[in-house]
Design a protein around this motif. Structure first.
Motif, short mmCIF file in Angstrom:
data_model
loop_
_atom_site.label_atom_id
_atom_site.label_comp_id
_atom_site.label_asym_id
_atom_site.label_seq_id
_atom_site.Cartn_x
_atom_site.Cartn_y
_atom_site.Cartn_z
N ALA A 113 87.83 -1.69 33.85
CA ALA A 113 88.67 -1.15 32.78
C ALA A 113 87.91 -0.12 31.95
CB ALA A 113 89.17 -2.29 31.91
N ASP A 114 86.69 -0.47 31.57
CA ASP A 114 85.87 0.47 30.80
C ASP A 114 84.49 0.58 31.45
OD1 ASP A 114 84.52 2.02 29.03
OD2 ASP A 114 85.17 0.93 27.24
N PRO A 115 84.30 1.59 32.27
CA PRO A 115 83.04 1.71 33.00
C PRO A 115 81.83 1.85 32.09
CG PRO A 115 84.42 3.66 33.33
CD PRO A 115 85.26 2.66 32.61
N ARG A 116 82.05 2.29 30.83
CA ARG A 116 80.90 2.49 29.93
C ARG A 116 80.31 1.17 29.47
NH1 ARG A 116 83.85 5.59 25.47
NH2 ARG A 116 85.25 3.93 26.12
N VAL A 117 81.12 0.13 29.47
CA VAL A 117 80.59 -1.15 28.99
C VAL A 117 80.47 -2.21 30.09
CG1 VAL A 117 81.44 -0.79 26.65
CG2 VAL A 117 82.87 -2.03 28.28
N CYS A 146 67.41 3.25 33.92
CA CYS A 146 68.28 2.32 33.18
C CYS A 146 68.79 2.96 31.90
CB CYS A 146 67.52 1.03 32.85
SG CYS A 146 67.22 0.00 34.28
N ALA A 147 67.89 3.66 31.22
CA ALA A 147 68.27 4.29 29.94
C ALA A 147 69.31 5.38 30.17
CB ALA A 147 67.02 4.87 29.27
N SER A 148 69.14 6.14 31.26
CA SER A 148 70.07 7.24 31.49
C SER A 148 71.38 6.78 32.11
CB SER A 148 69.41 8.33 32.35
OG SER A 148 69.15 7.81 33.62
N ASN A 149 71.49 5.51 32.39
CA ASN A 149 72.75 4.98 32.91
C ASN A 149 73.38 3.99 31.92
OD1 ASN A 149 73.42 5.99 35.79
ND2 ASN A 149 71.20 5.69 35.78
N GLY A 150 73.13 4.21 30.65
CA GLY A 150 73.78 3.40 29.62
C GLY A 150 73.02 2.16 29.23
N GLN A 199 67.89 -3.11 24.03
CA GLN A 199 68.63 -2.74 25.22
C GLN A 199 70.04 -3.24 25.13
OE1 GLN A 199 67.26 -3.33 29.07
NE2 GLN A 199 65.70 -1.80 28.76
N ARG A 200 70.90 -2.57 25.86
CA ARG A 200 72.24 -3.07 26.01
C ARG A 200 72.18 -4.31 26.89
NH1 ARG A 200 76.97 0.27 29.03
NH2 ARG A 200 75.83 -0.23 30.90
#
Ligand code: GDP
Ligand code: MG
Length: 205
Positions: A113-117, A146-150, A199-200
């Protein structure tokens, strides 16, 4: 008396053939490691039950043979995934270079649904080999990816020595649970187990 509901969480493990996907799963679920290499045929899953806070969850961990064409895994493989675990071998550059493909392919096929999260976790496996002397991908390089992919959480693991395997899968389970519950804890910047950096990831591991 209240009945406890068990939450089923679907986790997908992707990465090139030979990086140790099946070994990591075997180590986590069966506490076993085998030097013998048996390519996984098709796709299959194992389950592991664990408790996260007061919730009983069943992790359903899907494995596949990495050499299969991405597309041939099919929609059913990806459907309903709650977390995607990407694995590479720190001693094999190509397995790191193909992470972009696996990442993209997952997003395309699973279509969250939300690829960003949507929660991904990266595992750099086989850190035991040659005492680290044959590694070609530095931890720094992996963390940059990892950082550049959110801000994907990152763990360095050894399926052989059972290093960081439980911690990684606990993080995976927590991230999957957070996703399943639609919680927005993915962006809270929970400290990461390895570096302590912000980190996320839904894992206060
Ligand atoms: P998959 O194709 O990604 O499922 O990889 P496998 O789990 O089948 O592992 C491929 C080979 O690498 C096997 O011979 C394993 O024994 C070996 N292997 C997997 N993980 C590790 C590890 O952490 N350290 C070492 N030294 N060997 C590993
Ligand atoms: Mg395998």
């Amino acid at each position: 008396m209240s009945m406890r509901r068990r939450t089923l969480l679907k986790v997908i493990v992707l990465g090139d053939s030979g990086v140790g996907k099946t070994s990591l799963m075997n180590q986590y679920v069966h506490k076993k490691f085998s030097q013998q290499y048996k390519a996984t045929i098709g796709a299959d899953f194992v389950t592991k039950e664990l408790q996260i806070d007061d919730k009983l969850v069943t992790l359903q961990i899907w494995d596949t043979a990495g050499q299969e064409r991405f597309q041939s895994l099919g929609v059913a493989f990806y459907r309903g995934a709650d977390c995607c675990v990407l694995v590479y071998d720190v001693n094999v550059m190509k397995s790191f270079d193909t992470l972009d493909n696996w990442h993209e392919e997952f997003l395309k096929q699973a279509n969250p649904a939300d690829p960003r999260v949507f929660p991904f976790i990266l595992l750099g496996n086989k850190i035991d080999i040659d005492g680290g002397n044959s590694r070609v991908v530095s931890e720094k390089k992996a963390r940059e990816w990892c950082a550049s992919n959110g801000n994907i959480p990152y763990f360095e693991t050894s399926a052989k020595e059972d290093y960081n395997v439980d911690d990684a899968f606990l993080c995976i389970a927590k991230a999957a649970l957070a996703n399943e519950q639609g919680q927005d804890i993915y962006f809270q910047g929970i400290p990461d187990a390895v570096s302590g950096s912000e980190q996320r990831g839904g894992c206060a591991c």
